[in-house]
Scaffold this motif. Structure first.
Motif, PDB file in Angstrom:
ATOM      1  N   UNK A   1       1.193  33.373  54.748  1.00  0.00           N
ATOM      2  CA  UNK A   1      -0.185  32.893  54.908  1.00  0.00           C
ATOM      3  C   UNK A   1      -1.163  33.773  54.150  1.00  0.00           C
ATOM      4  N   UNK A   2      -0.879  35.063  54.091  1.00  0.00           N
ATOM      5  CA  UNK A   2      -1.774  35.977  53.364  1.00  0.00           C
ATOM      6  C   UNK A   2      -1.756  35.690  51.865  1.00  0.00           C
ATOM      7  N   UNK A   3      -0.591  35.255  51.336  1.00  0.00           N
ATOM      8  CA  UNK A   3      -0.530  34.884  49.920  1.00  0.00           C
ATOM      9  C   UNK A   3      -1.416  33.675  49.644  1.00  0.00           C
ATOM     10  N   UNK A   4      -1.310  32.676  50.522  1.00  0.00           N
ATOM     11  CA  UNK A   4      -2.097  31.455  50.345  1.00  0.00           C
ATOM     12  C   UNK A   4      -3.590  31.774  50.417  1.00  0.00           C
ATOM     13  N   UNK A   5      -3.998  32.624  51.402  1.00  0.00           N
ATOM     14  CA  UNK A   5      -5.403  32.998  51.528  1.00  0.00           C
ATOM     15  C   UNK A   5      -5.882  33.717  50.273  1.00  0.00           C
ATOM     16  N   UNK A   6      -5.044  34.587  49.731  1.00  0.00           N
ATOM     17  CA  UNK A   6      -5.431  35.339  48.525  1.00  0.00           C
ATOM     18  C   UNK A   6      -5.606  34.402  47.338  1.00  0.00           C
ATOM     19  N   UNK A   7      -4.693  33.441  47.178  1.00  0.00           N
ATOM     20  CA  UNK A   7      -4.805  32.489  46.063  1.00  0.00           C
ATOM     21  C   UNK A   7      -6.056  31.631  46.209  1.00  0.00           C
ATOM     22  N   UNK A   8      -6.342  31.192  47.431  1.00  0.00           N
ATOM     23  CA  UNK A   8      -7.529  30.365  47.644  1.00  0.00           C
ATOM     24  C   UNK A   8      -8.795  31.153  47.345  1.00  0.00           C
TER      25      UNK A   8
ATOM     26  N   UNK B   1       8.945  19.095  43.195  1.00  0.00           N
ATOM     27  CA  UNK B   1       8.829  19.397  44.624  1.00  0.00           C
ATOM     28  C   UNK B   1       8.054  20.678  44.855  1.00  0.00           C
ATOM     29  N   UNK B   2       8.427  21.749  44.162  1.00  0.00           N
ATOM     30  CA  UNK B   2       7.753  23.028  44.377  1.00  0.00           C
ATOM     31  C   UNK B   2       6.316  22.984  43.876  1.00  0.00           C
ATOM     32  N   UNK B   3       6.079  22.284  42.781  1.00  0.00           N
ATOM     33  CA  UNK B   3       4.709  22.168  42.270  1.00  0.00           C
ATOM     34  C   UNK B   3       3.826  21.456  43.277  1.00  0.00           C
ATOM     35  N   UNK B   4       4.336  20.360  43.855  1.00  0.00           N
ATOM     36  CA  UNK B   4       3.559  19.602  44.825  1.00  0.00           C
ATOM     37  C   UNK B   4       3.322  20.404  46.100  1.00  0.00           C
ATOM     38  N   UNK B   5       4.346  21.060  46.600  1.00  0.00           N
ATOM     39  CA  UNK B   5       4.209  21.818  47.850  1.00  0.00           C
ATOM     40  C   UNK B   5       3.200  22.951  47.688  1.00  0.00           C
ATOM     41  N   UNK B   6       3.317  23.725  46.621  1.00  0.00           N
ATOM     42  CA  UNK B   6       2.397  24.852  46.435  1.00  0.00           C
ATOM     43  C   UNK B   6       0.976  24.371  46.162  1.00  0.00           C
ATOM     44  N   UNK B   7       0.835  23.251  45.459  1.00  0.00           N
ATOM     45  CA  UNK B   7      -0.496  22.692  45.229  1.00  0.00           C
ATOM     46  C   UNK B   7      -1.112  22.222  46.542  1.00  0.00           C
ATOM     47  N   UNK B   8      -0.298  21.628  47.395  1.00  0.00           N
ATOM     48  CA  UNK B   8      -0.810  21.093  48.658  1.00  0.00           C
ATOM     49  C   UNK B   8      -1.283  22.196  49.606  1.00  0.00           C
ATOM     50  N   UNK B   9      -0.562  23.326  49.641  1.00  0.00           N
ATOM     51  CA  UNK B   9      -0.956  24.382  50.577  1.00  0.00           C
ATOM     52  C   UNK B   9      -2.205  25.118  50.100  1.00  0.00           C
ATOM     53  N   UNK B  10      -2.407  25.200  48.796  1.00  0.00           N
ATOM     54  CA  UNK B  10      -3.581  25.930  48.307  1.00  0.00           C
ATOM     55  C   UNK B  10      -4.790  25.021  48.109  1.00  0.00           C
TER      56      UNK B  10
ATOM     57  N   UNK C   1      -5.154  21.642  49.073  1.00  0.00           N
ATOM     58  CA  UNK C   1      -5.442  20.684  50.140  1.00  0.00           C
ATOM     59  C   UNK C   1      -5.438  21.312  51.529  1.00  0.00           C
ATOM     60  N   UNK C   2      -5.027  22.571  51.631  1.00  0.00           N
ATOM     61  CA  UNK C   2      -5.089  23.267  52.920  1.00  0.00           C
ATOM     62  C   UNK C   2      -3.982  22.920  53.891  1.00  0.00           C
ATOM     63  N   UNK C   3      -2.905  22.322  53.429  1.00  0.00           N
ATOM     64  CA  UNK C   3      -1.779  22.020  54.311  1.00  0.00           C
ATOM     65  C   UNK C   3      -1.007  23.289  54.649  1.00  0.00           C
ATOM     66  N   UNK C   4      -0.293  23.249  55.772  1.00  0.00           N
ATOM     67  CA  UNK C   4       0.683  24.296  56.039  1.00  0.00           C
ATOM     68  C   UNK C   4       1.906  24.034  55.164  1.00  0.00           C
ATOM     69  N   UNK C   5       2.776  25.034  55.045  1.00  0.00           N
ATOM     70  CA  UNK C   5       3.973  24.861  54.236  1.00  0.00           C
ATOM     71  C   UNK C   5       4.823  23.714  54.784  1.00  0.00           C
TER      72      UNK C   5
END
Length: 337
Positions: A247-254, A175-184, A186-190
């Protein structure tokens, strides 16, 4: 030469349990040819009803449940079935150990073997239960309770037998692997990523246990205990939550081209291990970066052996069933050899 009869009883008849029951029935000829074992499924139950048949059940008994009786459940079903092997695929309860606790206690007290899909009993009481299993000669396998199709326990137990493992780092929760992969990636929101994981049947309707790191911590406890001999206290494992991602974490990872993952970490400390659950971000050159979707990953460091990485075991009902069938193969080899 007469074949050895191996009586199996299964507790927990939900989606996974039902699939396991059917798979065991379909593999009877294979087990007889490979191990000389006549594997008979002699009992199955859910939370309210069950069925026991001394000569063995057939697929209609499992699928239609027309022959099931109220109250033939839990240890009452086990007592009537008298199995050599108990497979527990029931629900988890991290306050009590769940129904799996009484089922595993029943097995190890009598020298019956156990294959655990549920993990709360081992996560909370594993040290006591495994000590009882050693005393009675009971063998306990728990691929489904540790990392399902990712062979973490098997790799540590067998491929690194005798090694001093200094560090284990693993993405264990689909679950966590899929969610974190999707937000970074695929650009989904959490919120969108969680809903998508639920729609795919990967995330539970109430996914907080996974997202807050409890599931990873529970699996880390089982892996540490079964494979490394150190039983951690579940409540004492520090945890980070996917819910804390900003959101800032996701932007930094991307921007950095990094892949985040919620991982469990075990580090050697004295003669034992300490554990924690944290969010780590991996660069594109790291082996974990290739784990997309609900795919899991394991990295191990061991003295003399160096470093190993396994990537695979994406979460799905079929993968969990496959991990149980693998444990059955291991067990039959052990008891028939």
């Amino acid at each position: 030469m007469a074949s050895r009869v191996v009586r199996v009883a299964l507790t927990g008849s939900g989606g996974i349990g039902s699939r396991v029951a059917v798979a065991l029935l379909e593999r009877r000829a294979h087990y007889l040819e490979r191990f000389g074992c006549d594997v008979r499924l002699v009992g199955v139950c859910g939370s309210r009803s069950g069925v026991v048949r001394d000569g063995g059940l057939h697929e209609p008994d499992v699928v239609t449940r027309a022959t099931w009786s109220p109250g033939v459940v839990g240890t009452a079903m086990l007592a009537a079935a008298e199995p050599d092997v108990v497979v527990d695929a029931g629900p988890n309860d991290y306050a009590t150990g769940g129904p799996g606790l009484s089922h595993l206690e029943w097995a190890v007290e009598r020298g019956s073997h156990a294959i655990m899909v549920s993990k709360s009993a081992l996560a909370l009481h594993g040290e006591r239960l495994l000590a009882a299993a050693r005393d009675s000669g009971s063998r306990v396998h728990a691929s489904g309770a540790s990392s399902a199709a990712l062979p973490a326990v098997d790799f540590l137990r067998h491929n690194l037998a005798g090694a001093v493992v200094t560090r284990v780092e693993a993405a264990l929760t689909g679950t966590t692997s899929l969610v974190l992969d999707s937000v970074t990636r695929l650009g989904m929101t959490l919120e969108e990523a969680i809903a998508d994981a639920q729609a795919r049947g990967i995330a539970e309707p109430e996914p907080a246990f996974d997202l807050d790191g409890w599931d990873t911590a529970a699996k880390l406890t089982v892996i540490s205990g079964l494979a490394l001999g150190t039983w951690l206290h579940l409540d004492s494992i520090p945890r980070e939550s996917v819910g804390s991602v900003r959101a800032s974490d996701i932007d930094r990872w991307r921007d950095a081209g990094e892949k985040p993952a919620l991982v469990g970490v075990l580090e050697r400390s004295g003669s034992g291990y300490v554990g924690r659950v944290e969010i780590q971000a991996y660069g594109s050159g790291h082996p974990f970066a290739s784990a997309q979707g609900s795919t899991k990953a394991l990295m191990v460091q061991a003295e003399g052996f160096g470093e190993y990485t396994l990537v695979g075991g994406a979460s799905s009902p079929a993968a969990t069933v496959a991990s149980v069938l693998k444990d059955v193969e291991h067990l039959l080899r052990e008891i028939s050899g």
